[in-house]
Design an enzyme around this catalytic site. Sequence first.
Site, PDB file in Angstrom:
ATOM      1  N   HIS A  62       0.980  -1.126   0.034  1.00  0.00           N
ATOM      2  CA  HIS A  62      -0.046  -0.221  -0.060  1.00  0.00           C
ATOM      3  C   HIS A  62       0.769   1.029   0.108  1.00  0.00           C
ATOM      4  O   HIS A  62       1.428   1.617   1.048  1.00  0.00           O
ATOM      5  CB  HIS A  62      -0.809   0.207   1.326  1.00  0.00           C
ATOM      6  CG  HIS A  62      -1.618  -1.117   1.591  1.00  0.00           C
ATOM      7  ND1 HIS A  62      -2.628  -1.548   0.828  1.00  0.00           N
ATOM      8  CD2 HIS A  62      -1.374  -2.083   2.484  1.00  0.00           C
ATOM      9  CE1 HIS A  62      -2.961  -2.787   1.422  1.00  0.00           C
ATOM     10  NE2 HIS A  62      -2.408  -3.347   2.466  1.00  0.00           N
ATOM     11  N   GLN A  65       1.052   4.136   2.612  1.00  0.00           N
ATOM     12  CA  GLN A  65       1.482   3.895   3.849  1.00  0.00           C
ATOM     13  C   GLN A  65       2.854   4.170   4.115  1.00  0.00           C
ATOM     14  O   GLN A  65       3.161   4.289   5.255  1.00  0.00           O
ATOM     15  CB  GLN A  65       1.108   2.370   4.320  1.00  0.00           C
ATOM     16  CG  GLN A  65      -0.515   2.379   4.484  1.00  0.00           C
ATOM     17  CD  GLN A  65      -0.898   0.766   4.840  1.00  0.00           C
ATOM     18  OE1 GLN A  65      -0.408   0.368   5.612  1.00  0.00           O
ATOM     19  NE2 GLN A  65      -2.276   0.702   4.717  1.00  0.00           N
ATOM     20  N   ARG A  86      -4.767   1.294  12.736  1.00  0.00           N
ATOM     21  CA  ARG A  86      -5.605   1.420  11.646  1.00  0.00           C
ATOM     22  C   ARG A  86      -6.257   2.817  11.739  1.00  0.00           C
ATOM     23  O   ARG A  86      -6.385   3.547  10.577  1.00  0.00           O
ATOM     24  CB  ARG A  86      -6.541   0.406  11.301  1.00  0.00           C
ATOM     25  CG  ARG A  86      -7.198   0.338   9.977  1.00  0.00           C
ATOM     26  CD  ARG A  86      -8.324  -0.519   9.625  1.00  0.00           C
ATOM     27  NE  ARG A  86      -9.331  -0.380  10.494  1.00  0.00           N
ATOM     28  CZ  ARG A  86     -10.565  -0.864  10.322  1.00  0.00           C
ATOM     29  NH1 ARG A  86     -10.712  -1.902   9.250  1.00  0.00           N
ATOM     30  NH2 ARG A  86     -11.757  -0.741  11.120  1.00  0.00           N
ATOM     31  N   TYR A 125      -6.729   0.604  -2.742  1.00  0.00           N
ATOM     32  CA  TYR A 125      -7.929   0.960  -2.310  1.00  0.00           C
ATOM     33  C   TYR A 125      -8.308   2.224  -1.950  1.00  0.00           C
ATOM     34  O   TYR A 125      -9.316   2.825  -1.698  1.00  0.00           O
ATOM     35  CB  TYR A 125      -8.252   0.019  -1.137  1.00  0.00           C
ATOM     36  CG  TYR A 125      -7.579   0.197   0.146  1.00  0.00           C
ATOM     37  CD1 TYR A 125      -7.751   1.324   1.071  1.00  0.00           C
ATOM     38  CD2 TYR A 125      -6.529  -0.855   0.502  1.00  0.00           C
ATOM     39  CE1 TYR A 125      -7.220   1.447   2.371  1.00  0.00           C
ATOM     40  CE2 TYR A 125      -5.778  -0.366   1.612  1.00  0.00           C
ATOM     41  CZ  TYR A 125      -5.997   0.420   2.429  1.00  0.00           C
ATOM     42  OH  TYR A 125      -5.235   0.575   3.703  1.00  0.00           O
ATOM     43  N   HIS A 209     -10.829  -6.673  -0.565  1.00  0.00           N
ATOM     44  CA  HIS A 209     -10.094  -6.199   0.572  1.00  0.00           C
ATOM     45  C   HIS A 209      -9.898  -7.274   1.752  1.00  0.00           C
ATOM     46  O   HIS A 209      -8.655  -7.649   2.054  1.00  0.00           O
ATOM     47  CB  HIS A 209     -10.571  -4.881   1.342  1.00  0.00           C
ATOM     48  CG  HIS A 209      -9.827  -4.518   2.565  1.00  0.00           C
ATOM     49  ND1 HIS A 209     -10.094  -4.698   3.700  1.00  0.00           N
ATOM     50  CD2 HIS A 209      -8.810  -3.615   2.622  1.00  0.00           C
ATOM     51  CE1 HIS A 209      -9.181  -4.528   4.701  1.00  0.00           C
ATOM     52  NE2 HIS A 209      -8.323  -3.600   3.915  1.00  0.00           N
ATOM     53  N   ARG A 212     -14.100  -9.520   5.568  1.00  0.00           N
ATOM     54  CA  ARG A 212     -14.982  -8.554   6.551  1.00  0.00           C
ATOM     55  C   ARG A 212     -15.512  -7.295   5.483  1.00  0.00           C
ATOM     56  O   ARG A 212     -16.495  -6.987   5.709  1.00  0.00           O
ATOM     57  CB  ARG A 212     -14.479  -8.109   7.728  1.00  0.00           C
ATOM     58  CG  ARG A 212     -13.019  -7.201   7.550  1.00  0.00           C
ATOM     59  CD  ARG A 212     -12.639  -6.613   8.803  1.00  0.00           C
ATOM     60  NE  ARG A 212     -11.523  -5.720   8.658  1.00  0.00           N
ATOM     61  CZ  ARG A 212     -10.273  -6.160   8.133  1.00  0.00           C
ATOM     62  NH1 ARG A 212      -9.818  -7.418   8.259  1.00  0.00           N
ATOM     63  NH2 ARG A 212      -9.370  -5.053   8.026  1.00  0.00           N
ATOM     64  N   HIS A 236      -6.786  -9.789   1.599  1.00  0.00           N
ATOM     65  CA  HIS A 236      -6.169 -10.088   2.972  1.00  0.00           C
ATOM     66  C   HIS A 236      -6.899 -11.065   3.683  1.00  0.00           C
ATOM     67  O   HIS A 236      -8.176 -11.039   3.604  1.00  0.00           O
ATOM     68  CB  HIS A 236      -6.548  -8.718   3.813  1.00  0.00           C
ATOM     69  CG  HIS A 236      -5.826  -7.430   3.155  1.00  0.00           C
ATOM     70  ND1 HIS A 236      -6.338  -6.388   3.172  1.00  0.00           N
ATOM     71  CD2 HIS A 236      -4.252  -7.299   3.186  1.00  0.00           C
ATOM     72  CE1 HIS A 236      -5.317  -5.383   2.767  1.00  0.00           C
ATOM     73  NE2 HIS A 236      -4.229  -6.020   2.713  1.00  0.00           N
ATOM     74  N   GLU A 239      -5.392 -12.004   9.065  1.00  0.00           N
ATOM     75  CA  GLU A 239      -4.157 -11.467   9.630  1.00  0.00           C
ATOM     76  C   GLU A 239      -4.292 -11.106  11.046  1.00  0.00           C
ATOM     77  O   GLU A 239      -3.275 -11.257  11.904  1.00  0.00           O
ATOM     78  CB  GLU A 239      -4.172  -9.907   9.016  1.00  0.00           C
ATOM     79  CG  GLU A 239      -2.998  -8.996   9.440  1.00  0.00           C
ATOM     80  CD  GLU A 239      -2.999  -7.639   8.914  1.00  0.00           C
ATOM     81  OE1 GLU A 239      -3.869  -7.292   8.056  1.00  0.00           O
ATOM     82  OE2 GLU A 239      -2.041  -7.143   9.125  1.00  0.00           O
ATOM     83  N   HIS A 273      -1.172 -12.410   4.066  1.00  0.00           N
ATOM     84  CA  HIS A 273      -0.862 -12.704   5.575  1.00  0.00           C
ATOM     85  C   HIS A 273      -1.085 -14.192   5.884  1.00  0.00           C
ATOM     86  O   HIS A 273      -0.137 -14.914   6.285  1.00  0.00           O
ATOM     87  CB  HIS A 273      -1.890 -11.731   6.358  1.00  0.00           C
ATOM     88  CG  HIS A 273      -1.654 -10.282   6.303  1.00  0.00           C
ATOM     89  ND1 HIS A 273      -0.204  -9.675   6.466  1.00  0.00           N
ATOM     90  CD2 HIS A 273      -2.383  -9.172   5.910  1.00  0.00           C
ATOM     91  CE1 HIS A 273      -0.224  -8.353   6.205  1.00  0.00           C
ATOM     92  NE2 HIS A 273      -1.619  -8.131   5.821  1.00  0.00           N
ATOM     93  N   ASP A 324       3.939  -4.471   2.570  1.00  0.00           N
ATOM     94  CA  ASP A 324       2.567  -4.139   3.070  1.00  0.00           C
ATOM     95  C   ASP A 324       2.710  -2.514   3.439  1.00  0.00           C
ATOM     96  O   ASP A 324       2.467  -1.634   2.777  1.00  0.00           O
ATOM     97  CB  ASP A 324       2.433  -4.992   4.210  1.00  0.00           C
ATOM     98  CG  ASP A 324       0.911  -4.662   4.613  1.00  0.00           C
ATOM     99  OD1 ASP A 324       0.323  -3.978   3.953  1.00  0.00           O
ATOM    100  OD2 ASP A 324       0.481  -5.463   5.489  1.00  0.00           O
TER     101      ASP A 324
HETATM  102 ZN    ZN Z   1      -2.129  -4.938   3.250  1.00  0.00          ZN
END
Ligand code: ZN
Length: 460
Positions: A62, A65, A86, A125, A209, A212, A236, A239, A273, A324
């Site tokens: 990502h 990040q 997060r 995303y 993603h 969830r 994902h 994780e 993960h 990541d």
């Molecule tokens: Zn990730």
Amino acid sequence: MKAAARFFAELAWIDGRWQRDVLLHVDACGQWGQLLPDQACPPDAQRLAGPVLPSLVNAHSHAFQRAFAGLAERRETEQDDFWSWRDRMYGVALRITPAQLKAIAGQLYRELLQGGYTQVCEFHYLHHCEDGSRYDDELAMAWALAEAAEEVGIGLTLLPVLYAHAGFAQPALRADQRRFATDAAWVWQASQRINAAARPLLNAGVALHSLRAAHASDIRSLQALVGDTDLPIHIHISEQQAEVQDCLAATGQRPMAYLCNEFAPDARWQLVHATHSTPQEIEQVAASGAGIVICPGTEANLGDGLCDLPGWLGLGVPISLGSDSHVTRDWVQELRWLEYGQRLGLQQRNVAAQPQSEPSTAVRLFEACRAGSAVPAGLPRWGLQPGARADFLVLDRLASGLQGLPDAALMDGLVFATQTNAIAQVYVSGQCRLDLGAAAAMPDPAGSFLATMQALHGKA
Ligand code: ZN
């Protein structure tokens, strides 16, 4: 069209071992042609200055990040875990513009080249404007990533992400997830547009993603659109323990069991993960042909937990690496973290090694990740082999940790004993994209350390 080229390497990593005096042919498309060991160096070949190693694919990034690395290492509340991290990360994500994303990604991609990656898979995303409305070109953020990669010269697999729900039992997203909102049709069209752009070193797959954030109907819709194309499909999964518990509560099954039982993943699927698993889940994933993407630096940083590395390796599940959140940006460190986590958890040494088939820990880990590199990136093959893109690293044999090591220990020395980056040059598609020269070399003016090492271990 580039010109074909020939390189010569005294040592090159082919078929899982060092081979000597190798003549490496690159065709006019920037792909490997013949790779011939035991040759003399012809006058028109470019002699490479050190051992030649395949680069790896960074299968999970990502990029935005990167602008957050180092800014979340203070405990300011009683509870500090993945979920509090997060929330802080979203605070940054909500402010980044396309121009800023390009600047962040440009820096990151240069660092990834330096860290030995020549292809990066962007699990992307962060799509929409700060207020959640759409950019005039809805792919403005994706193009920012593509432009950054093109300027740096790294290969990019863009994975537009389906992100539709805040949790297993929640119909919508949270307000601070407004920039991520997509459905299957949006993701499919984004992927089609990126591939249709036909830009050099750029391709696209798709991503969900997480279980969830993408519910059963979303997953089925995207599967129907992807059909039997060969696009990679990333997700994902498992994780965090809380995600496992939420999945159990919502579906009665653990995440990987639920995915395998309900959606029949195949070899295109990449489970990012895959930290919390049961032996039965590993068997199910192995039977499906799907791969896993391990992100050791980030998983350590976020306190995610340790994956069952012996379980995954034992059943031959394809493995790749991801950086990541980008607290770690080179694969040498990722492999070191991966193995050391296992040693600390199991109180054993050389956990990844296999005494009968591959006793070197670094070789077994590197070869697993090299073999697992192509599919997540949607590429047909990877490494020093005919038909693969001519990407490679030139090591600095005088780097700290490599000096004086016999050839057979070079990979273990690289992964476990270097303290600076030992990569001197990085080539993508036959072209040098990063040249650090001998910057990593450690001075040994009298040659006494080298002479001592040779006396102890033999002359390399
Ligand atoms: Zn990730």
